[in-house]
Write a protein that holds these residues in place. Structure first.
Motif, mmCIF file in Angstrom:
data_model
loop_
_atom_site.group_PDB
_atom_site.id
_atom_site.type_symbol
_atom_site.label_atom_id
_atom_site.label_comp_id
_atom_site.label_asym_id
_atom_site.label_seq_id
_atom_site.Cartn_x
_atom_site.Cartn_y
_atom_site.Cartn_z
ATOM 1 N N PHE A 1 0.829 -1.214 0.000
ATOM 2 C CA PHE A 1 0.000 0.000 0.000
ATOM 3 C C PHE A 1 0.860 1.258 0.000
ATOM 4 C CE2 PHE A 1 -1.572 3.347 2.847
ATOM 5 C CZ PHE A 1 -2.745 3.730 2.224
ATOM 6 N N THR A 2 1.967 1.219 0.700
ATOM 7 C CA THR A 2 2.828 2.407 0.776
ATOM 8 C C THR A 2 3.859 2.435 -0.344
ATOM 9 O OG1 THR A 2 4.522 1.364 2.130
ATOM 10 C CG2 THR A 2 2.681 2.350 3.300
ATOM 11 N N GLY A 3 3.836 1.397 -1.192
ATOM 12 C CA GLY A 3 4.853 1.302 -2.234
ATOM 13 C C GLY A 3 6.030 0.445 -1.820
ATOM 14 N N SER A 4 5.965 -0.151 -0.646
ATOM 15 C CA SER A 4 7.017 -1.067 -0.205
ATOM 16 C C SER A 4 6.600 -2.469 -0.615
ATOM 17 C CB SER A 4 7.170 -0.997 1.318
ATOM 18 O OG SER A 4 7.413 0.324 1.699
ATOM 19 N N PHE A 5 7.180 -2.937 -1.726
ATOM 20 C CA PHE A 5 6.628 -4.135 -2.347
ATOM 21 C C PHE A 5 7.209 -5.438 -1.813
ATOM 22 C CE2 PHE A 5 5.666 -1.260 -6.197
ATOM 23 C CZ PHE A 5 4.400 -0.976 -5.696
ATOM 24 N N SER A 6 8.259 -5.374 -0.977
ATOM 25 C CA SER A 6 8.834 -6.643 -0.521
ATOM 26 C C SER A 6 8.162 -7.103 0.760
ATOM 27 C CB SER A 6 10.335 -6.499 -0.297
ATOM 28 O OG SER A 6 10.565 -5.874 0.953
ATOM 29 N N THR A 7 8.150 -8.403 0.955
ATOM 30 C CA THR A 7 7.506 -8.981 2.132
ATOM 31 C C THR A 7 8.220 -8.550 3.410
ATOM 32 O OG1 THR A 7 6.744 -10.828 0.812
ATOM 33 C CG2 THR A 7 6.789 -11.161 3.186
ATOM 34 N N LEU A 8 9.528 -8.452 3.335
ATOM 35 C CA LEU A 8 10.266 -8.035 4.526
ATOM 36 C C LEU A 8 9.827 -6.632 4.967
ATOM 37 C CD1 LEU A 8 12.417 -9.001 6.483
ATOM 38 C CD2 LEU A 8 14.117 -7.784 5.104
ATOM 39 N N LEU B 1 12.301 -9.327 13.603
ATOM 40 C CA LEU B 1 11.254 -9.599 12.640
ATOM 41 C C LEU B 1 11.445 -11.003 12.086
ATOM 42 C CD1 LEU B 1 11.230 -6.206 10.779
ATOM 43 C CD2 LEU B 1 9.306 -7.193 12.021
ATOM 44 N N PRO B 2 10.377 -11.586 11.594
ATOM 45 C CA PRO B 2 10.522 -12.904 10.962
ATOM 46 C C PRO B 2 11.530 -12.837 9.808
ATOM 47 C CG PRO B 2 8.214 -12.335 11.249
ATOM 48 C CD PRO B 2 9.003 -11.124 11.620
ATOM 49 N N VAL B 3 12.158 -13.941 9.574
ATOM 50 C CA VAL B 3 13.123 -14.015 8.477
ATOM 51 C C VAL B 3 12.388 -14.387 7.198
ATOM 52 C CG1 VAL B 3 15.168 -15.211 7.629
ATOM 53 C CG2 VAL B 3 14.896 -14.769 10.088
ATOM 54 N N VAL B 4 12.666 -13.606 6.157
ATOM 55 C CA VAL B 4 11.973 -13.852 4.890
ATOM 56 C C VAL B 4 12.962 -14.336 3.849
ATOM 57 C CG1 VAL B 4 10.624 -12.806 3.043
ATOM 58 C CG2 VAL B 4 10.284 -12.059 5.401
ATOM 59 N N GLU B 5 12.581 -15.379 3.162
ATOM 60 C CA GLU B 5 13.361 -15.813 2.006
ATOM 61 C C GLU B 5 12.521 -15.525 0.764
ATOM 62 O OE1 GLU B 5 15.188 -19.827 1.184
ATOM 63 O OE2 GLU B 5 14.943 -19.830 3.381
ATOM 64 N N ALA B 6 13.044 -14.673 -0.094
ATOM 65 C CA ALA B 6 12.249 -14.299 -1.264
ATOM 66 C C ALA B 6 13.170 -14.086 -2.446
ATOM 67 C CB ALA B 6 11.476 -13.020 -0.977
ATOM 68 N N VAL B 7 12.597 -14.212 -3.639
ATOM 69 C CA VAL B 7 13.429 -13.908 -4.808
ATOM 70 C C VAL B 7 13.658 -12.407 -4.833
ATOM 71 C CG1 VAL B 7 12.607 -15.868 -6.146
ATOM 72 C CG2 VAL B 7 11.466 -13.659 -6.359
ATOM 73 N N PRO B 8 14.828 -11.997 -5.287
ATOM 74 C CA PRO B 8 15.119 -10.562 -5.266
ATOM 75 C C PRO B 8 14.327 -9.851 -6.344
ATOM 76 C CG PRO B 8 16.855 -11.750 -6.373
ATOM 77 C CD PRO B 8 15.893 -12.789 -5.893
#
Lengths: 420, 98, 195, 997
Positions: free
Chosen positions: D465-472, D495-502
């Protein structure tokens, strides 16, 4: 000179890939002075400019619009056009408007899609039916069409309407004006703009009036976001913002409150209702647009507002009344809502007058009846500006009528704007 | 929209009835100043911004409230019982003349 | 003594209704107090009126807007500045107050016939009432004993919380049947019993 | 080849098979499927027809923003049109049909509109259909003729007229924190706020909480994101300070943090539970709001971008990961940003071949190249799709080298064989609610998106919503927002650790590929890029003009995916940056809401019924009821075979001959109490009340401030400081407010309390020559003779053991009494009166007879006090005290109110002895063909049994002076014309001998 619009021009242009269409109106810079400045590029202001040029040959005219043309109520209404008023002053005026509507597309060479699909006021008690008869007869005595409809006739016209006796407010009959109908609201603004522009009027968008120039007591022009502009006559047609603009002229109080009126449209549907219909035991009106959306509304929110946004109580009320008439619509969905700011006058009728300051002309107080008035409002206001006196049709719509006890109160609610 | 009634607390606007411009001052009952009467009955301040208004909490305690509300944002900056004295935030011109 | 007719009569169906197979979570009843009286003090005389309430009804009103209490027989709560509703199981409360609340203090208005008292109780009482009234029924916001004036469309209501899960609703008599029907309808979802 | 179900995966329950039909054909799906995913799994590619050109359309999205796949859901006779198939959860017995096609979805006659192509460009309606200037089709006729056909071709689904049997409900809720959206940001916010002890509500429009966690391939704290979401939801479920609202669309952000939401309670069930609503409308007053509403992916605009099989990249990712459905076997991607590469991976994993990735950008990051390699996709950097091929399904596409600095296409096109094309034009944060809340969105050039504005109400944004598109980022912002919204201090936390494609969140600033062919911007409304440029050419350049001229963004999806591309194309045409073209202000609702839900409990029950204490008696005794405002009142007590007129004539005649009784409980009654009560009434009424003796009543008239007549009624002085005011039934509420206003605002110094006691008293008016005898027969404790109970006197006594108050006053003109008792005793007393009246020939009468007798007497009611008449007009000027000022006294003599041509009250007698009609007008000369010259109108009329004539009350111009003259009724609406005599309004017993008698 811009080309005439026609089926032929459409075809010819289509063959050229639609590359040759020209702007519907020019985008001129303001000149230093004009014969007439009209503040407000809404329906009424544009119509006024058009009729000044057409009827009175006054073409050195500028229409000043603070935002985009037609951004006020001409683009925010529920598009109904009718002349089914009770009191003679209103009936005559709105009937003049109706006559202008009937030839407007031709006159403007612009299809404003005025469609005379009728307007039906539903009555729910015998007393209300008599009330409507009084109004219908008043219209007939002024040469305006009106007829009463029985329940059975109404059912044939609007099959989806609940006319059962078990309804909370059963339908007992209705008052129909067949010549009433709807028009495409934006097209009215655009058509008048194009028409006025073709006659030489300068339409100046994004030009906000910030003050008035004076020559002694006399208003002699305006200051704007695009510089000072002088004029022999300054006409104000800014319904919805009348309070604000009059304050710029030093007039703090007016017989007007600005209220927000919400309107609604459903998702597009196949043809559902062919006429404009109103509910008698509340405040609800509905029609269907050519695109298929049901367009409807009800009461104003009932408090001063310039915010063009309303609140939930009116939303709930309007939808409840809608389903009281059309219980089949419960699963149809409201797509969009919006708000317009209305000049609510102290008697529910408008003001079209010379003054109140020398050099000034005022057109305001349209409550929520302004759209259908557009042609007659422009026509009468142009007359008033050109001749420095009102036409017979708008002579009753003075500013001093309130103080003099000459109100034109179709609803009989007195000086209580939220009830008109 | 919520109006915080000094007695009942915040309530939905549906419980309230709008009674209009709260700057109007009623002339003395016996007054023969018709200009003042006309101004009181018909003329309204209609500002774009903060507005002094009278609301009745008709669906609650039924008292009348003097509310300052912004007509551009609908933000309410103050609410008080109306009988607590007449506000003087925005004096009207007609009164000044009379 | 001639018995009073209840406005709910033709729509008052004792027994379980709605989704009761899954458990009854609402009890609806009409409390039929003998007296319902409105007391109103002139500005500055509120304390004297509160003292009069203590004298006549034996109820000590807590401070604050909407404050109230109930002893199971008599109830009192504030519903507007200087104004209180008092209810009693027996008749004659208005006359009793008329002797104590002098014109110097305020006025007494007998509404024993004019208001109908409906009680809603049970674990889903807040849930069902929230369908009607735009006020916060949660216990911290609406403590036991407290009163509220509010409205559901055309139906004006004074509501007193007389228990953690119990509310007494005073409505205009002429609207009572309509409101009762709506209340029953709204309770169907959770199962209700009329007692 | 076609779309199909994957062998494994998805959050559907493959063990549960669900049967449903679409366009009459039987299908199966699984629990957890939407109609869209279930049909896609069965290889369906064609879902709908577009609005204007009736082009075949497939699924564009997987969610609420779907513009193409709109269906009608049928429940028996009840129709629900225009529902996105992506939002319909399937259940056994679901019946859905396609729309806007004839005769079938596959073969649609109106597809011929496509041939009209360039003629049917934006705004073409305005330029034609004006018709001839003369002849039979002049005026509006030609347009209306054409319009008839246009209307039939337009529209989407059909509404029904059968009443929906479903129940709708409203729920008022209060909370500290409302969290909108349950993706990673929303879940974190809800948890953080709940941990602070705040009352939290969490709403999501999807049935499953978790948002992107349900379809991303990411892991959170080592587990699949969906598992993390499920665990978090389970924690929230267990807390009593949290209310979870799945299937709940928060659609409106109104003033003072009032939000409106629609919960679809039972749409997904075959049958709702007993008493369970279909929809629940939540009106939520939240102290603060967390907006975690995510973002919408945007399409790219290129020729053929609307062909079935062209889909948004994330939608395909969602179908694969959330529903276990592959939208195609050979998939190509077209993107201007990194996010689409995730879809490539997901589809590859799910079993599809990713045949090509066309990326507008010439330079790609090593990470993206790595992802493409992982997906075994050939990369075409600096390429664009310039055409698609196929009919009702995609068969291939054409690529061409593309220069994003100038939009030029270079070299030859090359064909790629694919059955599905995924596109991504970047993302637009879902800022609708923030915009509704009152502030203007801000353009962010890097994100190529409008970002939420500074809050004007109490809300905090989080995540995409704020333009912060990554899950982290979403997790971090969500937690911070939740804490802040609950008033907690932001503390450092792991914070939880997130594994995501860059991925780089910023897309290339390209929205359109200009090549030959129709490129769609607004899919549903068939607005093409050329239409936008035509609008520009014709001067419709502001965003609102663009919208209105082309209808861009006005379809059922409200431009969720088309607004920004449309603006971008206009901006390019203007040579201005996008924000200078303007931003659209979003208005409620965020997504369409059922009208049933908005009417809620008032659906089928618009207004409460207001009943008098004797209501049931009236019904049991043959009354026909009349609805008067909210009240029901007896109109007549008809005998078998009687007409209404016969009944009222009988009732009125019997009353004048012997006696009649009528229920008057509906009259407004206001207790006016206090030391200043009398003084107050002197100010309120035009006449004096301070001089009224205790135990007496007086008729009073009130004016409005503007000097016009307002209301009338009698007021009874019950004690020195205790008055009982009566008002007309219709004005009871208005009068009460009028009194309260003056006491509270104008004269706070007066010690007066006013209380509505309308419902406290039952009232019966008994009148007629025998009325006194009847009372004498049943009243105890007081005499009722003339000495004890003179005209306007009041006595107290008992009837049948019940205390009563009796006032001798008359509306009928007869010797009459109003008997008041406690409402709970109303029927008891009424029955006693009726019983006592039997020997005297007492009749019960209704409103019609009441009206008849009042017309005969010339009394005014609301038909004459209509808000436009003065006391003088109604001949009530004798009531205007000259000894004191009163409300309206200063204003009542203004020139307009004393003009000589005002409408004045008169009586009319029909000289042709035929019935008159209410609402008929009065003229001096009849002109049936051209009615004109109205001098007034009839306000009320009846057959007068007392006079044996048809009579009426009327308001006539200068009416008083016309008394004794003739005129005519003119009622063209009912074709009734005829001569009348104008007389005084006092037809019957003008001296009042009968009532004083």
């Amino acid at each position: 000179m811009m080309a005439e619009y026609s089926a032929f021009s459409l075809l010819a242009n289509a063959l050229k890939g639609n590359k040759d269409w020209k702007p519907a109106w020019r985008k001129p810079d303001p000149k230093a002075s004009y014969d007439v400045i009209i503040i407000g590029g809404g329906g009424h202001g544009l119509a006024t400019a058009y009729y000044l040029a057409k009827e009175h040959g006054i073409t050195n005219v500028a229409v000043l619009e603070k935002g985009w043309l037609g951004s006020g109520n001409v683009g925010r209404n529920t598009t109904a056009v009718r002349s089914n008023y009770l009191l003679p002053a209103n009936t005559r005026f709105y009937e003049h408007s109706m006559k202008l509507w009937e030839n407007l597309s031709h006159e403007l060479n612009y299809n404003v899609m005025f469609s005379q699909r009728g307007c039906l006021n539903l009555a729910h008690t015998p007393a209300q039916f008599d009330d409507y008869a009084r109004r219908g007869n008043a219209m007939r005595h002024l040469g305006v069409d009106a007829e009463l409809m029985t329940k059975a006739e109404i059912k044939r016209l609007i099959p989806a309407l609940d006319i059962s006796d078990s309804a909370r407010f059963p339908v007992v009959g209705g008052l129909m004006q067949r010549r009433a109908g709807t028009a495409r609201h934006d097209a009215v603004a655009w058509g008048y703009a194009r028409g006025a522009d073709r006659r030489g009027v300068d339409i100046i968008e994004n030009c906000e009036v910030t003050g008035f120039l004076r020559d002694g007591d006399r208003i002699s022009g305006v200051t704007t976001s695009r510089g000072d502009i002088r004029a022999k006559k300054v006409a104000v047609a800014v319904a919805g913002s009348t309070g604000r603009v009059m304050q710029l002229a030093g007039i703090d109080t007016m017989p007007i409150e600005s209220h927000v009126l919400q309107a609604f449209v459903t998702e597009s549907l196949k043809p559902f209702i062919d006429t404009v219909v109103t509910f008698g035991m509340g405040h609800f009106y509905m029609s269907q647009s050519d695109k298929g959306g049901l367009i409807y509304g009800g009461d104003i929110d009932g408090y001063n507002s310039y915010a063009q946004r309303g609140n939930l109580p009116v939303v709930d009320e309007v939808m409840s009344e809608m389903l009281a008439l059309f219980p089949g619509l419960a699963r149809v969905r409201m797509l969009r809502s919006w708000g317009g700011v209305c000049d609510m006058s102290m008697d529910g009728s408008p003001i079209i007058t010379t003054g109140p300051l020398p050099g000034m002309y005022l057109n305001c107080g349209w409550c929520y009846g302004g759209f259908k008035a557009t042609p007659a409002s422009g026509w009468c206001f142009a007359w008033t500006i050109a001749k420095d006196q009102p036409h017979d049709l708008n002579a009753p719509f003075t500013l001093d009528r309130f103080h003099r006890g000459l109100v034109i109160d179709d609803k009989g609610q007195g000086a209580n704007p939220r009830l008109h | 929209m919520l109006i915080t009634c000094p007695y009942c607390g915040p309530r939905d606007v549906i419980e309230f009835t709008y009674q209009g411009d709260g700057n109007r001052e009623r002339p003395d009952p016996a007054s023969q100043n018709f200009e003042a009467w006309n101004a009181y009955v018909y003329d309204r301040l209609n500002p774009a911004g903060d507005h002094n208004e009278i609301w009745q909490h008709s669906g609650g305690c039924r008292t009348h409230l003097r509310v300052v509300r912004n007509t551009l944002t609908h933000e309410i900056s103050s609410v008080a019982f109306a009988h607590g004295g007449h506000g003087s935030a925005a004096r009207r011109k007609a009164e000044d003349k009379s | 003594m001639v018995e009073r007719q209840s406005p709910l009569e033709p729509e008052f169906h004792v027994g379980s209704h709605g989704n009761f197979e899954h458990g009854v979570e609402i009890i609806l009843t009409e409390t039929r107090p003998g007296s319902i009286v409105q007391l109103a003090a002139w500005p500055g005389e509120e304390k004297k009126l509160i003292a009069a309430i203590r004298t006549v009804a034996g109820l000590a009103l807590p401070d604050g807007a909407g404050g109230g209490l109930s002893d199971g027989v008599k109830s009192v709560f504030g519903f507007a500045p200087g104004k209180f509703t008092v209810a009693d199981e027996v008749e004659g409360l208005a006359a009793a107050f008329a002797k104590v609340v002098t014109p110097i203090i305020g006025t007494v208005t007998d509404l024993s016939h004019g208001r109908t008292a409906i009680r809603i109780a049970g674990p889903k009482a807040e849930w069902v009432l929230a369908k009607f009234f735009a006020i916060d029924f949660a216990l911290p916001a609406f403590p036991i004993g407290a009163g509220r004036s509010t409205t559901h469309h055309d139906v004006f209501a004074q509501i007193q919380r007389t228990g953690a899960d119990q509310f007494d609703i005073y409505v205009f008599r002429s609207f009572a049947r309509s409101f009762w029907k709506a209340l029953c309808h709204a309770s169907e979802e959770v199962g209700y019993e009329v007692q | 080849m076609s779309p199909r179900r994957t062998d494994t995966g998805g959050r559907i329950d493959r063990l549960k098979t669900i049967r449903f039909t679409f366009d009459g054909a039987a299908y199966t799906g699984h629990a957890g499927d939407t109609l869209a995913s279930a049909l896609l799994a069965k290889g369906v590619t064609l879902y709908g027809r577009s609005f204007k050109y009736h082009r075949p359309r497939g699924l564009l999205t997987a969610g609420v923003e779907e513009p193409n796949a709109l269906v009608t859901v049928l429940k028996g006779e009840v129709r629900e049109p225009n529902i996105p198939a992506t939002m319909v959860e399937i259940h056994d017995g679901l019946v859905a049909i396609s729309q806007n096609r004839f005769p079938s979805l596959a073969w649609d006659i109106n597809a011929v509109n496509q041939l009209g192509g360039k003629i049917l460009s934006a705004g073409f309606y305005y330029k034609t259909f004006m018709g001839p200037v003369f002849g039979p089709l002049k005026g509006t006729r030609f347009w209306m003729f054409c319009e008839h056909f246009i209307r039939r071709a337009a529209g989407l689904g059909s509404a029904g007229s059968a009443k929906d049997p479903a129940r709708y409900e409203r729920m008022n809720a209060f909370c500290d924190v409302l969290v909108v959206g349950s993706g990673p940001a929303g879940l974190m916010a809800a948890r953080a706020a709940a941990d602070q002890g705040a009352r939290v509500m969490l709403a999501d429009l999807e049935p499953r909480f978790g948002g992107s966690a349900n379809w991303s391939d990411e892991t959170i704290d080592g587990a699949p994101a969906a598992d993390w979401a499920r665990r978090t939801v389970a924690q929230l479920e267990g807390r009593d300070n949290v209310r979870l609202l799945p299937r709940t669309t928060v659609w409106g952000y109104y003033d003072n943090n009032t939000l409106a939401a629609l919960e679809r309670v039972s749409d997904h069930k075959e049958q709702p539970g007993k008493g369970e609503p279909r929809h629940r409308y939540w009106a939520i007053r939240a102290k603060s709001v967390v907006l975690a509403t995510g973002a919408f992916e945007r399409p790219l605009v290129f020729p053929g971008n609307d062909r079935p099989g062209v889909m948004l990249a994330h939608a395909a990712e969602r179908y694969a990961n959330e529903f276990g459905v592959l939208p195609g076997e050979r998939i190509a991607l077209f993107t201007n940003n990194d996010s689409a590469y995730r879809a490539a991976i997901a589809l590859k994993k799910a079993g599809a071949a990713v045949v090509a990735i066309a990326d507008i950008r010439p330079e790609l990051s090593p990470e993206m190249r790595k992802l493409a390699a992982e997906a075994e996709a050939e990369i075409f950097a600096g390429h664009a799709v310039v055409a698609t091929e196929g009919g009702k399904a995609l068969s291939g596409l054409k690529l061409q080298r593309f220069d994003m600095t100038n939009g030029a296409l270079i070299g030859d096109a090359r064909s790629i064989h694919a059955d599905c094309l995924l596109m991504s034009g970047g993302w637009s944060p879902t800022i609708h609610l923030a915009s509704q809340a009152g502030a203007k969105a801000e353009w962010n050039a890097a994100r190529q998106a409008f970002l939420p504005p500074k809050p004007t109400q109490s809300w905090i944004g989080a995540g995409a919503f704020t333009g912060s598109f990554s899950t982290l980022e979403a997790l971090a912002e969500g937690r911070a927002a939740g804490l802040a919204a609950a008033g907690g201090q932001s503390t450092p936390a792991v914070l939880p650790v997130v594994e995501a494609v860059p991925g780089d969140p910023d897309p290339a600033p390209v929205f359109e590929i200009r090549a030959k062919g129709k490129s769609f911007v607004d899919f549903q409304h068939d607005v093409t890029a050329e239409d936008v440029r035509l609008a520009h050419r014709e001067g419709f350049v502001s965003v609102e003009h663009l919208k209105r001229y082309t209808t861009l963004g006005m379809a059922t999806d409200q431009g969720k995916s088309s607004n920004v591309p449309g603006l971008a194309i206009m901006a390019e045409a203007l040579g201005k940056p996008i924000p200078e073209v303007g931003t659209t202000r979003f208005r409620p609702p965020f997504a369409p809401v059922s009208i049933g839900s908005l009417a809620a409990e008032r659906f089928g029950d618009l207004r409460p019924e207001r009943l008098t204490p004797m209501h049931d008696w009236h019904l049991a005794n043959g009354a026909t009821m009349y609805s008067a405002g909210l009240w029901y009142r007896p109109m007549i007590y008809g005998h078998a075979g009687e007409t209404v007129e016969q009944a009222y004539v009988r009732e009125a005649k019997a009353t004048r001959d012997s006696a009649g009784i009528v229920d008057v409980s509906t009259l407004g009654k206001i207790a006016v109490q206090g030391p200043d009560a009398a003084a107050f009434l002197d100010r309120v009424y035009t006449n004096m009340f301070s001089t009224l003796a205790v135990g007496k009543a007086r008729y009073g008239l009130m004016l409005r401030e503007d000097g016009l007549a307002f209301d009338d009624g009698t007021t009874w002085r019950l004690g020195e400081q205790d008055f009982l005011m009566t008002t007309t039934t219709a004005n009871a509420g208005k009068v009460m407010q009028h009194l309260e206003y003056f006491l509270d605002v104008i004269w706070p110094e007066l010690k007066v309390h006013v209380t509505s006691v309308t419902d406290e008293w039952a009232g019966a008016a008994i009148g007629g020559p025998k009325a006194r005898q009847i009372l004498a027969a049943c009243v105890t404790g007081t005499a009722v003779d003339n000495a004890t109970l003179p005209f306007m006197g009041i006595v107290r006594g008992e009837i049948a053991g019940v205390p009563v108050m009796i006032c001798r006053l008359s509306f009928s003109g007869e010797m009459a009494f109003e008997v008041y008792c406690g409402a709970g005793h109303g029927t008891h007393v009424w029955e006693a009166l009726v019983e006592a009246g039997k020997p005297f020939g007492l009749v019960t009468y209704g409103l019609e007879a009441l009206g008849t007798m009042r017309i005969e007497k010339g009394h005014v009611t609301g038909a004459e006090i209509d808000g436009r008449t003065t006391a003088r007009d109604l001949h009530l000027d004798w009531m205007l005290s000259k000894k004191k000022p009163f409300i309206g006294s200063a204003m009542m003599d203004r020139e307009g109110l004393i003009a000589s041509d005002r409408l004045e009250l008169v009586g009319l007698i029909a000289l042709d002895n035929k019935p008159l009609n209410g609402g008929a007008h009065i003229v001096e000369e009849v002109d049936e063909a051209n009615p004109h010259g109205s001098i007034g109108h009839i306000t009320a009329c009846c057959y007068s049994p007392a006079l044996g004539k048809h009579i009426a009350l009327a308001l006539v111009k200068a009416g008083k002076a016309r008394q004794g003259t003739r005129a005519h009724v003119s009622d063209p609406l009912r074709n009734r014309f005829g001569p009348v005599e104008i007389v005084s309004n006092h037809f019957y017993d003008p001296e009042g001998t009968r009532m004083h008698g």
